[in-house]
Scaffold this motif. Structure first.
Motif, mmCIF file in Angstrom:
data_model
loop_
_atom_site.group_PDB
_atom_site.id
_atom_site.type_symbol
_atom_site.label_atom_id
_atom_site.label_comp_id
_atom_site.label_asym_id
_atom_site.label_seq_id
_atom_site.Cartn_x
_atom_site.Cartn_y
_atom_site.Cartn_z
ATOM 1 N N UNK A 224 -5.404 3.314 -3.338
ATOM 2 C CA UNK A 224 -4.213 3.676 -2.623
ATOM 3 C C UNK A 224 -3.562 4.806 -2.838
ATOM 4 N N UNK B 65 0.692 -1.300 -0.017
ATOM 5 C CA UNK B 65 -0.205 -0.075 0.100
ATOM 6 C C UNK B 65 0.965 1.191 -0.025
ATOM 7 N N UNK B 66 1.874 1.228 0.812
ATOM 8 C CA UNK B 66 2.782 2.350 1.019
ATOM 9 C C UNK B 66 3.504 2.664 -0.330
ATOM 10 N N UNK C 93 1.135 4.098 -2.783
ATOM 11 C CA UNK C 93 0.976 5.398 -2.710
ATOM 12 C C UNK C 93 1.991 6.377 -3.128
ATOM 13 N N UNK C 94 3.199 6.005 -2.789
ATOM 14 C CA UNK C 94 4.083 6.908 -3.011
ATOM 15 C C UNK C 94 4.392 6.917 -4.706
#
Lengths: 193, 131
Positions: B109, B45-46, B49-50
């Motif tokens: 996300x 997810x991170x 996101x980025x």
């Protein structure tokens, strides 16, 4: 030289809005850290939610060959973990809400300050005509019919969402994924605002 | 036929327990392009996101500098960034999306923040560079 360049730009006020938004975001996160994130109550609740979420994911991985009796007891366990997760999420929200008043006050003051500085003045130009619903914010307080004029409120809104969400994410202050409310449009953590 | 890879949560938990220091293994850059790597839901997810944020910033700066004008370019950005994210997790990482909550969960996300960031960058560059 830089001040000459700055003043020659028609929409240099937009940089002021962005700069103030960045500073506000940093100050708000610092206050949130002081009042919320560094407390043992918050850490304990977050850890509980993370563990319960992961446990729930593991338990929800279904095995087709499982006997009916085992399935029923598993469903009961899943319900128990889900209830526990909801309760912890609610406790977390309540905890943040109590401490978030200070941050809300800061944001209110900053918005008031920006409003007094830039009311009635377009601070930027939008490269398209926004839909009617968005125009209520993007053209707020502006005169004329040019809907591509951007008000301070809209620019500040965009700054708030993008800068604060990413700052929270970067610092690790985002709400846990398993917590209730992390839906399609995750806003910057509202309880720390 | 698309190869599907399932994440072994139990194996990952076991690995974490076996770690003497109680720390997770260091996140390696190579893992970003490794279809055989196992992913934790939060880690994936991170990363998604980025990636979205980087795309939003890049597109916003580019769209504003050219400049590209019109609502169609906003829609194009949304389609483009979603396409890149989908291509990344489905074709490069070969993730089984069912293990992560489905396509919806993965595609959303960082979506809202990236749209805001894109609009902010586009509006700023357009306003400052062309007026």
């Amino acid at each position: 030289m830089s001040s000459t360049l700055f003043s020659s730009m028609k929409y240099s006020d937009s940089l002021t809005v962005v700069g103030i938004s960045i500073c506000t975001a940093i100050v708000c996160e610092a206050i949130s850290w002081l009042l919320i994130y560094r407390t043992s109550s918050y850490k304990s609740l977050k850890s509980t939610i993370d563990k319960a979420s992961k446990k729930l994911e593991t338990m929800k991985t279904t095995d087709p060959s499982t006997a009916t009796l085992v399935k029923k007891s598993k469903t009961k366990k899943i319900d128990r973990v889900e209830s526990s997760l909801k309760e912890s999420s609610r406790d977390l929200s309540m905890f943040k809400f109590k401490s978030g008043g200070v941050v809300a006050l800061v944001l209110f003051v900053v918005f008031g300050l920006l409003n007094s500085l830039f009311e009635g003045k377009p601070v930027a130009k939008i490269p398209f005509v926004p839909i009617k619903l968005v125009q209520k914010m993007s053209h707020r307080g502006l005169s004329g019919d040019d809907m591509t004029d951007c008000s301070m409120a809209f620019l500040y809104f965009l700054c708030s969402i993008s800068i604060r969400t990413n700052l929270q994410k970067f610092l690790g202050f985002s709400p846990p994924r398993g917590a209730a409310g992390a839906g399609l449009f995750p806003m910057p953590d509202p309880k720390s605002n | 036929m698309r190869e599907r890879k399932s994440v072994k949560f139990n194996l990952q938990q076991q690995q974490q327990q076996e770690d003497q220091n109680g720390h997770l293994s260091p996140f390696k850059l190579a893992k970003l392009f490794d279809p055989d790597a196992s992913w934790d839901k939060d880690q994936l997810g991170d990363v998604l996101h980025w990636i979205r944020q980087a795309l939003a910033l890049l597109c916003g700066l580019l769209w504003g500098a050219i400049p590209l004008v019109g609502g169609i370019w906003f829609l194009l950005f949304v389609v483009l960034s979603s396409g890149v994210i989908y291509g990344y997790y489905a074709l490069i990482l070969k993730i089984d999306e069912e293990e992560f909550g489905g396509h919806g969960a993965l595609l959303q996300e960082g979506l809202f923040a990236s749209v805001s960031l894109f609009l902010l960058a586009w509006i700023l560059v357009y306003s400052l560079a062309h007026f």
